[in-house]
Design a protein around this motif. Structure first.
Motif, mmCIF file in Angstrom:
data_model
loop_
_atom_site.group_PDB
_atom_site.id
_atom_site.type_symbol
_atom_site.label_atom_id
_atom_site.label_comp_id
_atom_site.label_asym_id
_atom_site.label_seq_id
_atom_site.Cartn_x
_atom_site.Cartn_y
_atom_site.Cartn_z
ATOM 1 N N ILE A 17 0.895 -0.929 0.097
ATOM 2 C CA ILE A 17 -0.099 0.066 0.025
ATOM 3 C C ILE A 17 0.819 1.340 -0.079
ATOM 4 O O ILE A 17 1.887 1.195 0.728
ATOM 5 N N SER A 18 0.542 2.144 -0.634
ATOM 6 C CA SER A 18 1.414 3.415 -1.057
ATOM 7 C C SER A 18 1.193 4.337 0.280
ATOM 8 O O SER A 18 0.125 4.231 0.831
ATOM 9 N N SER A 19 2.164 5.276 0.403
ATOM 10 C CA SER A 19 1.911 6.179 1.564
ATOM 11 C C SER A 19 0.842 7.133 1.240
ATOM 12 O O SER A 19 0.143 7.283 2.329
ATOM 13 N N SER A 20 0.563 7.493 0.024
ATOM 14 C CA SER A 20 -0.843 8.201 -0.183
ATOM 15 C C SER A 20 -1.806 7.604 0.194
ATOM 16 O O SER A 20 -2.952 8.203 0.625
ATOM 17 N N GLU A 21 -1.937 6.202 -0.142
ATOM 18 C CA GLU A 21 -3.206 5.541 0.281
ATOM 19 C C GLU A 21 -3.350 5.329 1.655
ATOM 20 O O GLU A 21 -4.346 5.463 2.191
ATOM 21 N N ILE A 22 -2.036 5.025 2.459
ATOM 22 C CA ILE A 22 -2.283 5.177 4.186
ATOM 23 C C ILE A 22 -2.806 6.439 4.272
ATOM 24 O O ILE A 22 -3.708 6.526 5.335
ATOM 25 N N GLY A 23 -2.359 7.597 3.711
ATOM 26 C CA GLY A 23 -2.642 8.927 4.325
ATOM 27 C C GLY A 23 -4.184 9.178 4.040
ATOM 28 O O GLY A 23 -4.793 9.753 4.967
ATOM 29 N N VAL A 24 -4.660 8.674 2.866
ATOM 30 C CA VAL A 24 -6.342 8.729 2.631
ATOM 31 C C VAL A 24 -7.014 7.972 3.615
ATOM 32 O O VAL A 24 -7.985 8.351 4.306
ATOM 33 N N LEU A 25 -6.626 6.736 4.082
ATOM 34 C CA LEU A 25 -7.320 6.145 5.027
ATOM 35 C C LEU A 25 -7.235 6.458 6.474
ATOM 36 O O LEU A 25 -7.993 6.748 7.090
ATOM 37 N N TRP A 26 -6.074 7.248 6.709
ATOM 38 C CA TRP A 26 -5.870 7.967 7.924
ATOM 39 C C TRP A 26 -6.875 9.202 8.193
ATOM 40 O O TRP A 26 -7.507 9.290 9.126
ATOM 41 N N ILE A 27 -6.678 9.919 7.097
ATOM 42 C CA ILE A 27 -7.601 11.143 7.197
ATOM 43 C C ILE A 27 -9.224 10.802 7.237
ATOM 44 O O ILE A 27 -10.064 11.397 7.988
ATOM 45 N N THR A 28 -9.579 9.850 6.333
ATOM 46 C CA THR A 28 -10.965 9.158 6.349
ATOM 47 C C THR A 28 -11.275 8.979 8.038
ATOM 48 O O THR A 28 -12.395 9.140 8.560
ATOM 49 N N TYR A 29 -10.564 8.157 8.394
ATOM 50 C CA TYR A 29 -10.711 7.511 9.871
ATOM 51 C C TYR A 29 -10.794 8.573 10.809
ATOM 52 O O TYR A 29 -11.683 8.837 11.547
ATOM 53 N N GLN A 30 -9.859 9.684 10.800
ATOM 54 C CA GLN A 30 -10.145 10.792 11.613
ATOM 55 C C GLN A 30 -11.361 11.679 11.448
ATOM 56 O O GLN A 30 -11.816 12.078 12.439
ATOM 57 N N GLN A 31 -11.868 11.963 10.134
ATOM 58 C CA GLN A 31 -12.891 12.573 9.979
ATOM 59 C C GLN A 31 -14.063 11.877 10.336
ATOM 60 O O GLN A 31 -14.871 12.538 11.168
#
Length: 78
Positions: A7-21
């Motif tokens: 999984i790419s770092s940008s995909e991890i970032g999107v997952l993390w932001i979605t979880y936070q929101q």
């Protein structure tokens, strides 16, 4: 070698932001549901909360599983 796809770092970032929101919205809904005096508004907020909360629980469970897997992996390679 891992059998899981990378999984790419940008995909991890999107997952993390979605979880936070979603987590922030869930906490706000918990507060407002507790304070709501309008039954219709409370019903709408409860429905939204019930829609969001399973996603948060799923993410927390998969995060915990990943941590345990990484912890075991680190012990094996030490």
């Amino acid at each position: 070698m891992s059998q899981h796809p990378s999984i790419s770092s940008s995909e991890i970032g999107v997952l993390w932001i979605t979880y936070q929101q979603k987590t922030m919205v869930a906490r706000m809904l918990e507060y407002f549901i507790g304070k709501a005096e309008d039954d219709e508004a409370k019903k709408i907020m409860k429905n939204l909360y019930e829609e969001i909360n399973p996603y948060i629980i799923y993410r927390e469970n998969t995060r915990d599983m990943s941590r345990r897997r990484n912890s075991r992996s680190n012990r094996v390679h030490s």
